[in-house]
Structure formats: C-alpha cells, structure tokens
Design an enzyme around this catalytic site. Structure first.
Site, mmCIF file in Angstrom:
data_model
loop_
_atom_site.group_PDB
_atom_site.id
_atom_site.type_symbol
_atom_site.label_atom_id
_atom_site.label_comp_id
_atom_site.label_asym_id
_atom_site.label_seq_id
_atom_site.Cartn_x
_atom_site.Cartn_y
_atom_site.Cartn_z
ATOM 1 N N VAL A 125 0.876 -1.170 0.000
ATOM 2 C CA VAL A 125 0.000 0.000 0.000
ATOM 3 C C VAL A 125 0.911 1.218 0.000
ATOM 4 O O VAL A 125 1.857 1.286 0.795
ATOM 5 C CB VAL A 125 -0.916 0.020 1.249
ATOM 6 N N PHE A 126 0.636 2.204 -0.878
ATOM 7 C CA PHE A 126 1.428 3.424 -0.945
ATOM 8 C C PHE A 126 0.666 4.551 -0.269
ATOM 9 O O PHE A 126 -0.471 4.840 -0.615
ATOM 10 C CB PHE A 126 1.720 3.799 -2.401
ATOM 11 N N GLY A 127 1.311 5.179 0.721
ATOM 12 C CA GLY A 127 0.721 6.308 1.426
ATOM 13 C C GLY A 127 1.477 7.585 1.140
ATOM 14 O O GLY A 127 2.710 7.599 1.140
ATOM 15 N N TYR A 128 0.748 8.669 0.886
ATOM 16 C CA TYR A 128 1.381 9.945 0.552
ATOM 17 C C TYR A 128 0.868 11.086 1.424
ATOM 18 O O TYR A 128 1.434 12.171 1.420
ATOM 19 C CB TYR A 128 1.145 10.292 -0.920
ATOM 20 N N GLY A 129 -0.209 10.863 2.171
ATOM 21 C CA GLY A 129 -0.776 11.863 3.071
ATOM 22 C C GLY A 129 -0.799 11.287 4.473
ATOM 23 O O GLY A 129 0.223 10.807 4.976
ATOM 24 N N SER A 130 -1.961 11.276 5.085
ATOM 25 C CA SER A 130 -2.053 10.804 6.470
ATOM 26 C C SER A 130 -1.713 9.327 6.628
ATOM 27 O O SER A 130 -1.366 8.894 7.728
ATOM 28 C CB SER A 130 -3.436 11.088 7.046
ATOM 29 N N GLU A 168 -10.863 5.977 2.377
ATOM 30 C CA GLU A 168 -10.478 6.798 1.229
ATOM 31 C C GLU A 168 -11.598 7.048 0.217
ATOM 32 O O GLU A 168 -11.528 8.010 -0.542
ATOM 33 C CB GLU A 168 -9.283 6.165 0.504
#
Length: 174
Positions: free
Chosen positions: A10-15, A88
């Site tokens: 899983v790619f996270g870029y914010g919270s 999301e």
C-alpha cells in the site's frame, strides 16, 4: 499474477504516512512516478464540511511523489482493502489503483494507492498558498481540525527528509 494470499503493498502519501490504521510487515520509503502529492481535494467529511470545505492531499498527475510503502500480509488483504475503501472512498473523490513504485532499497513493486479524480466536484486543482491557508484555517471535520492535518503532514514529510516549499508557505500562513 497476484494471488489472494500473496503479500501486497500500500502506498501512502498523506495521512497514511503517519497513521496507516492497519497492521503491516514492513514500512519503506518509496517513489511513485507520474503523480505528485498535492493539497488539491476539498474535504467535505474528514477535515471539513460541504459548507466549509477543508483541503486534503491527493495524488495529482505529473511529477513524482515520495511517500511510504507498507507491505501487508496476504491473509489481511480483504480486511485492509475494506478498511482503506471505507477511509479513502467516502465520497469517491479518489480512484483506487495499483501502480508501480520504487522502494528506496532498490526494489520495484506495485502498490495499492488512491489517485484524485480530476473530474470530481471535490477536485480543487491548483490553489495559491494564501487561499489554501484560508480554507485550512477555517475548516473542521469528523477527523478534527484541518490545521492539524496539514501541520502534521508537513512534520512527517520533513521527518522523511523531504522539503515541500509550497506546503511550508501554507503552514507559515496559518
């Protein structure tokens, strides 16, 4: 071919960087090409309301984004994807995609991530730092004040060793 029991990323870029909300086996800084992190989504639920929308991050086309990749056990796939969709896809401003990412240790993989839908009514596009600060300052949603989200994001982006001058400008105006 990805099998249901295979581990996945899983790619996270914010919270998701600092609050993934799911168990993972490994956490690695990663780069996603073709998209950049942008405070381009009007938040009607988590950090604002329809009457006073806040701003949250989206992956918008162009450039690249450094974020965090989380390796999740295949046995947890159904529960994690269900959790991420509930988090999301509340208003469907994001599209769920599996995209190639490069981990900082040199590995290449594919990761589940959420990309902004530019055709959605919540897509704010490019806003000035001044306007962004005005929206962020006045907004509060189910997950709390928009200011907390934006300042926390900047803190964690800095902890990753990254600079975001535009976001720094927004926070300075808060």
């Amino acid at each position: 071919m990805l099998r249901a029991m295979d581990d996945f990323w899983v790619f996270g870029y914010g919270s998701l960087i600092w609050r993934p909300g799911f168990d993972f086996e490994e956490r690695v800084k990663a780069r996603l090409a073709g998209y950049h992190r942008s405070l381009c989504v009007r938040s009607f639920v988590h950090r604002g309301t329809p009457e006073r929308p806040g701003l949250v991050f989206g992956l918008d086309r162009g450039g690249s984004c450094v974020g965090m990749a989380f390796r999740v056990r295949g046995a947890a796939r159904e529960a994690v994807v269900e959790y991420l969709r509930a988090r999301e896809l509340v208003t469907h401003v994001y599209r769920e995609q599996t995209l190639p990412v490069r981990l900082t240790d040199g590995r290449n993989t594919r990761a589940l991530t959420y990309v902004v839908d530019r055709g959605h009514s919540q897509y704010a596009g490019r806003v000035t730092a001044e306007h962004a600060a005005t929206l962020v300052r006045r907004s509060h949603g189910q997950s709390g004040p928009n200011v907390d989200y934006v300042t926390s994001a900047l803190d964690h982006i800095r902890e990753m060793g990254l600079r975001d001058r535009w976001l720094e400008d927004v926070v300075a105006r808060l």
